[in-house]
Scaffold this active site. Structure first.
Site, short mmCIF file in Angstrom:
data_model
loop_
_atom_site.label_atom_id
_atom_site.label_comp_id
_atom_site.label_asym_id
_atom_site.label_seq_id
_atom_site.Cartn_x
_atom_site.Cartn_y
_atom_site.Cartn_z
N ASP A 44 69.31 80.33 16.69
CA ASP A 44 68.95 79.07 17.36
C ASP A 44 69.27 79.11 18.85
OD1 ASP A 44 71.69 78.91 17.30
OD2 ASP A 44 71.78 76.88 16.45
N GLU A 115 77.04 77.95 10.89
CA GLU A 115 78.25 77.97 11.71
C GLU A 115 79.35 77.17 11.01
OE1 GLU A 115 77.41 76.58 15.67
OE2 GLU A 115 75.90 78.13 16.01
N GLU A 182 82.24 85.09 17.34
CA GLU A 182 81.75 84.91 18.71
C GLU A 182 82.89 84.49 19.63
OE1 GLU A 182 78.10 82.72 19.15
OE2 GLU A 182 78.31 82.62 21.32
#
Ligand code: KIV
Length: 281
Positions: A44, A115, A182
């Site tokens: 995304d 996520e 991340e």
């Protein structure tokens, strides 16, 4: 034959670094397959990279399905992961399952990404139990950028580092087949990688992860104005593209382009006839 999550697990067990790329369209997906990249994430991040938003939050499920379908259709071998966008899976495990199923059925991807850490474990479990493989994503999770107050490194303090480890363990127990880390300090990512059986895929998480993911446009410097620290420029295409476009403008203005090579001919008698009919008063 398309790769499966078992093939990805095998790469981890053989100690082979797992290369992943984020790509959103036919051209970048085909080039990634030619480079023998085994996993393509239709991420995304396209909200920022393709749509020009300043976060991933405006991206919709329909838009993600649109891009994922393209990437699946033009590739044969890589495992394709469809990213579930903001609020398409956080309301309840049932909502998540129903949207994961839409992503899979309408685009043809083999798995989805969500996520979130420990709190997302029941959702991951629900999706996986229904037969849909899930990649998790912890550390800096861009859909929560407003909660984090910016795109910053996560897990630098002992408590937040412990929390990330607990998140990673909960995700693995819930059945995720891999986890993206991340913006996590490299030594912490290394500890998480050693603790888990599933592969860790790092982005700004150092070399100790089982694999790395980078965005196609970042690797090639397609956006000249911003390059995240975790990215390396493997080519500088924005300069070449700017030069090429300037050259195009100059040649059109100078009457150099198109030349005969770029044009189509026609029988001269017909041309003369048309000229007589339409151009002479
Ligand atoms: O959306 C995306 O491209 C991602 C990767 C950067 C992990 O989530």
């Amino acid at each position: 034959m398309r790769l499966t999550i078992r093939d990805i697990q095998k790469l981890k067990e053989q100690g082979e670094a797992i290369v992943v790329i984020t790509a959103y369209d036919a051209m970048s997906a085909r080039l990634s397959e030619i480079a023998q990249i085994p996993m393509i994430l239709v991420g995304d991040s396209l909200g920022m990279v393709v749509q020009g938003h300043d976060s991933t939050i405006p991206v919709t499920l329909d838009q993600m399905i649109y891009h994922a379908e393209i990437v699946v259709r033009v590739t044969q071998k890589p495992l394709i992961i469809g990213d579930l966008p903001f609020m398409s899976y956080s309301i309840s495990p049932e909502q998540a399952l129903s949207n994961a199923a839409r992503m899979m059925q309408e685009s043809g991807v083999s798995c989805v990404k969500v996520e979130g850490g420990e709190f997302m474990a029941p959702t991951i479990q629900r999706i996986v139990q229904a037969g849909i493989p899930v990649m998790a994503h912890i550390g800096l999770t861009p859909q929560s950028v407003n909660q984090f107050g910016g795109f910053r490194v996560q897990g630098r303090e002992i408590e937040s580092a412990r929390k990330l480890l607990q998140d990673a363990i909960a995700i693995e127990q819930a059945g995720a087949f891999a986890v993206v880390l991340e913006l996590v300090p490299a030594p912490l990512a290394q500890v998480i990688t050693e603790r888990l059986n599933i592969p860790t895929i790092g982005i700004g998480a150092g070399a100790g992860c089982s694999g790395q993911v980078q965005v196609f446009h970042d690797l090639l410097t397609l956006a000249a104005d911003f390059l995240p620290k975790h990215t390396k420029r493997y080519a500088n295409l924005s300069d070449s593209i700017a030069d090429a476009l300037q050259h195009y403008v100059q040649e059109v203005k100078a009457g150099v382009f198109p030349s005969e090579t770029n044009s189509f001919s026609m029988n001269q008698t017909l041309v003369d006839q048309l000229r007589r009919e339409f151009l002479q008063d």
